[in-house]
Design an enzyme around this catalytic site. Structure first.
Site, short mmCIF file in Angstrom:
data_model
loop_
_atom_site.label_atom_id
_atom_site.label_comp_id
_atom_site.label_asym_id
_atom_site.label_seq_id
_atom_site.Cartn_x
_atom_site.Cartn_y
_atom_site.Cartn_z
N HIS A 94 0.84 -1.21 0.00
CA HIS A 94 0.00 0.00 0.00
C HIS A 94 0.87 1.26 0.00
O HIS A 94 1.43 1.63 1.03
CB HIS A 94 -0.91 0.01 1.23
N HIS A 147 -9.47 2.50 0.44
CA HIS A 147 -9.16 3.25 1.66
C HIS A 147 -10.46 3.26 2.44
O HIS A 147 -11.49 3.71 1.91
CB HIS A 147 -8.74 4.68 1.32
N1 17E Z 1 -4.43 9.56 0.80
C1 17E Z 1 -5.24 9.16 1.81
O1 17E Z 1 -6.47 9.31 1.68
N2 17E Z 1 -4.72 8.61 2.90
C2 17E Z 1 -3.42 8.46 3.04
N3 17E Z 1 -2.92 7.92 4.16
C3 17E Z 1 -2.54 8.89 2.00
C4 17E Z 1 -3.09 9.42 0.89
C5 17E Z 1 -1.06 8.72 2.16
FE FE2 Z 2 -3.13 5.24 1.58
#
Ligand code: 17E
Ligand code: FE2
Length: 427
Positions: free
Chosen positions: A59, A212
């Protein structure tokens, strides 16, 4: 006739503790046994050092890598400031800029043992500049890493104009995996709907999903249950990953217990990202302050597959790092308190075997005859010592080719009129 190898590794210590020779022909492991007979074009003496299947970065965000500070520094340390700074920085992306940074980042990862990478790519860009560049990088860097790309809607599938159309275009162009970010969508309902869209696209293009999911300290962020329900209803068991899931840190135990049962039935994969999330989470707390890490240890105990990602290396979310997956594993070991003697090898699994399952590469991954010849020789006798010492990856071998070599550092201490070399091993 004695066998002939292109590359022969002598006296490699496997994770099991066995010491073997590994004979490689072309891109494949041809033989693996103690005292292997045969000749070879090149011999590497591992001398009892840990020889592991490669580390895996399951990831990361190669489109944003090495942009830290370009659009100002993330002073609040929050996810949302990171997203806002990235939204500014991405306006000046060019193909050359993305290719240069991503290639450099891949070299950092690969030379420290990560020879498989899954990267999210922000598709909330009408020109899809980063994605087109990364599709080129994927081919150009095939000698260093196996790279998977996730169509990742950083600003939302429904909350960003044309988000759904851009997702579909990204899949048509060749993204390997469908992404999502339900907790960022404006409303709960839009978050749920965004996951329905992700599953429709996954079905249409026959791709796995890596969303995510619940990357927040809001204990009411419960999209992982929606992801789980959809996985079962679409018969996608084992092909869906929930990344981050930091809200799970804050769920009550009764709800979490119920959730674990369904995660297990859905064969959900979970990815924790300790470097970013220990920095990003808990920012709205006073004391006691939450760690904001998903329940790595308890998920593993429940038989759910968990892997660890680094997530960021010097970008708007996380300003540190060198792409060393041992740093991410070391952090996981501490934050999840997996310090028991028998738990430490399980920490190694988080960035190797478990991550291979997330990527769906188990068939070619591992040290056995017939597997792709990918391996790493660390300057330590065991996983335990490699984690303790952040041991350098002395030799990284990808598809039978040595792709990087690192020289072990030599430390000399001058004391009481003598010079002494120290090795950081318990005498
Ligand atoms: N974008 C996001 O939504 N969450 C993250 N931890 C990173 C990018 C790195
Ligand atoms: Fe991420």
């Amino acid at each position: 006739m004695p066998a002939s190898y292109d590359l022969l590794i002598r006296r490699a210590r496997l994770r099991s503790g066995d010491i073997v020779d590994i004979g490689i022909q072309g891109e494949t492991i041809a033989a693996l046994q103690a005292d292997l007979a045969g000749e070879a074009s090149r011999v590497i003496e591992a001398a009892g050092r840990l020889t592991s299947p490669p580390l895996i970065e399951p990831h990361c965000h190669l489109d944003a890598i090495l942009t830290e500070g370009d659009a100002g520094h993330n002073e609040s340390g929050t996810l949302l400031e990171g997203i806002a700074r990235w939204a500014v920085r991405k306006q000046s992306l060019t193909p050359e800029d993305v290719r240069r940074r991503a290639t450099e980042g891949i070299k950092w990862y690969a030379s420290q043992g990560a020879l498989y990478i899954r990267s999210h790519v922000d598709i909330c860009d009408p020109k899809l500049t980063a994605l087109k560049a990364l599709l080129e990088v994927k081919e150009a860097c095939r000698d260093l890493v196996d790279l998977q790309l996730v169509a990742f809607p950083q600003e939302g599938i429904l909350s960003y104009a044309q988000g759904e159309a851009l997702m579909e275009e990204a899949l048509r162009l060749g993204c390997d995996v469908v992404g999502a970010i339900p907790h960022y969508e404006i409303t709960r309902e839009m978050g749920v709907e965004s996951l329905h869209i992700a599953f429709r696209l996954a079905e249409k293009y026959d791709r796995p999903i890596d969303a995510h999911c619940d990357e927040t300290d809001d204990e009411q962020s419960r999209f992982v249950e929606v992801l789980t329900a959809n996985t079962i209803r679409h018969d996608m068991q084992g092909r869906v990953t929930a990344s981050h899931t930091t809200a799970m840190h804050s769920y009550n135990n009764a709800y979490t217990f119920k959730l674990f049962g369904w995660l297990k039935r859905a064969q959900m994969h979970i990815i924790a990202n300790p470097p970013d999330n220990i920095i990003l989470q808990g920012r709205f707390d006073t004391y006691p302050k939450r760690r904001g890490m998903t329940r790595i240890k308890e998920l593993l105990e429940a038989g759910i597959n968990v892997a660890v990602g680094h997530d960021s290396v010097m970008d708007p979310w996380y300003p540190f790092g060198t792409g060393n997956m041992l740093h991410a594993a070391f952090l996981a070991m501490h934050i999840a308190q997996m310090s028991g003697y028998s738990e430490v090898p399980r920490v190694w699994d988080l960035v190797t075997e478990n991550a291979a399952r997330v990527l769906g590469v188990e068939e070619r991954y591992g040290l056995a005859p017939g597997k792709q010849a990918d391996l790493v020789i660390f300057d330590a006798p065991s996983e335990r010592d490699a984690l303790r010492m952040m041991a350098p990856a002395l030799y990284c071998i990808k598809r039978g080719r040595v792709i990087s070599e690192t020289t072990s550092p030599r430390v000399q201490v001058f004391h009481e009129g003598k010079s002494e070399e120290i090795r950081f091993v318990k005498q």
